[in-house]
Design a protein around this motif. Structure first.
Motif, mmCIF file in Angstrom:
data_model
loop_
_atom_site.group_PDB
_atom_site.id
_atom_site.type_symbol
_atom_site.label_atom_id
_atom_site.label_comp_id
_atom_site.label_asym_id
_atom_site.label_seq_id
_atom_site.Cartn_x
_atom_site.Cartn_y
_atom_site.Cartn_z
ATOM 1 N N ILE A 21 0.872 -1.163 0.000
ATOM 2 C CA ILE A 21 0.000 0.000 0.000
ATOM 3 C C ILE A 21 0.910 1.215 0.000
ATOM 4 O O ILE A 21 1.677 1.433 0.938
ATOM 5 C CB ILE A 21 -0.906 0.020 1.245
ATOM 6 N N SER A 22 0.850 2.019 -1.069
ATOM 7 C CA SER A 22 1.802 3.115 -1.193
ATOM 8 C C SER A 22 1.285 4.424 -0.637
ATOM 9 O O SER A 22 2.062 5.287 -0.260
ATOM 10 C CB SER A 22 2.206 3.301 -2.665
ATOM 11 N N ASN A 23 -0.020 4.604 -0.561
ATOM 12 C CA ASN A 23 -0.552 5.878 -0.079
ATOM 13 C C ASN A 23 -1.432 5.664 1.148
ATOM 14 O O ASN A 23 -0.958 5.711 2.271
ATOM 15 C CB ASN A 23 -1.315 6.605 -1.190
ATOM 16 N N GLY A 24 -2.709 5.423 0.977
ATOM 17 C CA GLY A 24 -3.587 5.317 2.140
ATOM 18 C C GLY A 24 -4.632 4.249 1.965
ATOM 19 O O GLY A 24 -4.932 3.831 0.855
ATOM 20 N N LEU A 25 -5.206 3.798 3.099
ATOM 21 C CA LEU A 25 -6.262 2.787 3.084
ATOM 22 C C LEU A 25 -7.226 3.094 4.215
ATOM 23 O O LEU A 25 -6.806 3.283 5.355
ATOM 24 C CB LEU A 25 -5.677 1.382 3.255
ATOM 25 N N ASN A 26 -8.502 3.141 3.915
ATOM 26 C CA ASN A 26 -9.529 3.378 4.922
ATOM 27 C C ASN A 26 -10.524 2.235 4.850
ATOM 28 O O ASN A 26 -11.231 2.083 3.862
ATOM 29 C CB ASN A 26 -10.222 4.728 4.668
ATOM 30 N N VAL A 27 -10.579 1.419 5.898
ATOM 31 C CA VAL A 27 -11.542 0.327 5.971
ATOM 32 C C VAL A 27 -12.567 0.712 7.017
ATOM 33 O O VAL A 27 -12.282 0.700 8.213
ATOM 34 C CB VAL A 27 -10.857 -1.006 6.336
ATOM 35 N N SER A 28 -13.768 1.100 6.574
ATOM 36 C CA SER A 28 -14.775 1.591 7.517
ATOM 37 C C SER A 28 -15.561 0.473 8.173
ATOM 38 O O SER A 28 -16.129 0.657 9.234
ATOM 39 C CB SER A 28 -15.738 2.546 6.789
ATOM 40 N N ALA A 29 -15.630 -0.669 7.550
ATOM 41 C CA ALA A 29 -16.323 -1.813 8.131
ATOM 42 C C ALA A 29 -15.723 -3.067 7.519
ATOM 43 O O ALA A 29 -15.142 -3.030 6.454
ATOM 44 C CB ALA A 29 -17.816 -1.742 7.841
ATOM 45 N N ASN A 45 -4.440 4.548 15.246
ATOM 46 C CA ASN A 45 -5.426 4.491 16.321
ATOM 47 C C ASN A 45 -6.309 3.269 16.138
ATOM 48 O O ASN A 45 -6.821 3.025 15.044
ATOM 49 C CB ASN A 45 -6.294 5.757 16.317
ATOM 50 N N PHE A 46 -6.494 2.525 17.223
ATOM 51 C CA PHE A 46 -7.407 1.386 17.227
ATOM 52 C C PHE A 46 -8.574 1.747 18.137
ATOM 53 O O PHE A 46 -8.384 2.008 19.317
ATOM 54 C CB PHE A 46 -6.709 0.120 17.725
ATOM 55 N N ALA A 47 -9.770 1.765 17.598
ATOM 56 C CA ALA A 47 -10.940 2.208 18.346
ATOM 57 C C ALA A 47 -11.633 1.078 19.084
ATOM 58 O O ALA A 47 -12.608 1.307 19.779
ATOM 59 C CB ALA A 47 -11.929 2.887 17.403
ATOM 60 N N ASP A 48 -11.147 -0.140 18.968
ATOM 61 C CA ASP A 48 -11.798 -1.269 19.618
ATOM 62 C C ASP A 48 -10.719 -2.209 20.152
ATOM 63 O O ASP A 48 -9.541 -1.889 20.122
ATOM 64 C CB ASP A 48 -12.705 -2.001 18.614
ATOM 65 N N ASP A 49 -11.143 -3.365 20.662
ATOM 66 C CA ASP A 49 -10.181 -4.346 21.154
ATOM 67 C C ASP A 49 -9.249 -4.774 20.032
ATOM 68 O O ASP A 49 -9.652 -4.839 18.862
ATOM 69 C CB ASP A 49 -10.900 -5.591 21.693
ATOM 70 N N THR A 60 -4.149 -9.429 24.248
ATOM 71 C CA THR A 60 -5.300 -8.617 23.867
ATOM 72 C C THR A 60 -5.226 -7.241 24.503
ATOM 73 O O THR A 60 -4.947 -7.130 25.699
ATOM 74 C CB THR A 60 -6.618 -9.291 24.312
ATOM 75 N N TRP A 61 -5.460 -6.204 23.696
ATOM 76 C CA TRP A 61 -5.687 -4.876 24.243
ATOM 77 C C TRP A 61 -7.194 -4.727 24.412
ATOM 78 O O TRP A 61 -7.949 -4.772 23.453
ATOM 79 C CB TRP A 61 -5.152 -3.787 23.313
ATOM 80 N N ASP A 62 -7.651 -4.612 25.673
ATOM 81 C CA ASP A 62 -9.075 -4.515 25.983
ATOM 82 C C ASP A 62 -9.463 -3.052 26.099
ATOM 83 O O ASP A 62 -9.059 -2.361 27.036
ATOM 84 C CB ASP A 62 -9.376 -5.255 27.286
ATOM 85 N N LYS A 63 -10.241 -2.583 25.147
ATOM 86 C CA LYS A 63 -10.629 -1.171 25.098
ATOM 87 C C LYS A 63 -11.446 -0.761 26.321
ATOM 88 O O LYS A 63 -11.276 0.316 26.873
ATOM 89 C CB LYS A 63 -11.431 -0.911 23.821
ATOM 90 N N SER A 64 -12.344 -1.624 26.774
ATOM 91 C CA SER A 64 -13.281 -1.244 27.834
ATOM 92 C C SER A 64 -12.602 -1.085 29.187
ATOM 93 O O SER A 64 -13.068 -0.320 30.033
ATOM 94 C CB SER A 64 -14.408 -2.270 27.938
#
Length: 195
Positions: A21-29, A45-49, A60-64
């Protein structure tokens, strides 16, 4: 032959990438799967576990709870060669130093070893006493000239001297200080207490 995305590419059902991947990638779901290496040169940034799947144990990184959870036998290793490790094997916890000394340091306050959150086992005070506890009662403490042995409230204090591993009655002697002012040197040569 390839996919060129000039702007933001959004994939709702996942994306498998085997190249770079040379530029950017956005995976929304969905899930993005990378068969090769993924190089990240900026803040991620990881918004979930987040689960790091190992060969035998996961981390595991536990978000909660804001916890980094190491499953049984997964080790947190420190040092270039991983000389220091911290882990739990399912029954016991371990801190292992593989090459040098394991040093525990506190800037000013005492170092305490506890059972649970509040029951004292040992306390090490900088420039002060080392205290050992039995069932949360202080029984031995170092002082500038030696040691102090404490009996429980209303009880006697004992210093036991066992020769030859204490496997015979004749090996056993002790000093005894009683709350009424009595002081004794006793042994057990005959099988019962002798003064």
């Amino acid at each position: 032959t390839g996919l060129n995305v000039a702007g933001v590419g959004t994939f709702t059902n996942g994306l498998n990438i085997t190249g770079n991947i040379s530029n950017g990638l956005n995976v929304s779901a969905g899930i993005a799967t990378f068969a090769g290496a993924l190089d990240v040169n900026s803040t991620t940034n990881f918004a979930d576990d987040v689960v790091f799947t190992g060969a035998a144990a996961n981390v595991t990184w536990d978000k909660s709870t804001d916890d980094l959870i190491f499953n049984d036998n997964a080790q947190a290793k420190f040092g270039t060669d991983g000389d220091l490790s911290i882990y739990h094997n399912g029954s016991h916890g371990y801190i292992t130093e593989g090459t040098g000394n394991l040093k525990i340091s506190a800037a000013s306050g005492p170092i305490q070893i506890l059972k649970g959150a509040s029951e004292d086992i040992a306390k090490f005070s900088p420039d002060g006493p080392v205290a050992l506890y039995y069932n949360n009662v202080k029984t031995l403490e170092t002082v500038g000239t030696g040691i102090t042995v404490y009996g429980p409230e209303g009880g006697s204090a004992y210093v036991y001297l066992y020769a030859d591993e204490g496997d015979d009655n004749a090996d056993k002697f002790w000093l005894q200080s009683d709350p009424d002012g009595g002081f004794f040197l006793k042994n057990k040569t005959s099988g019962s207490t002798e003064i």
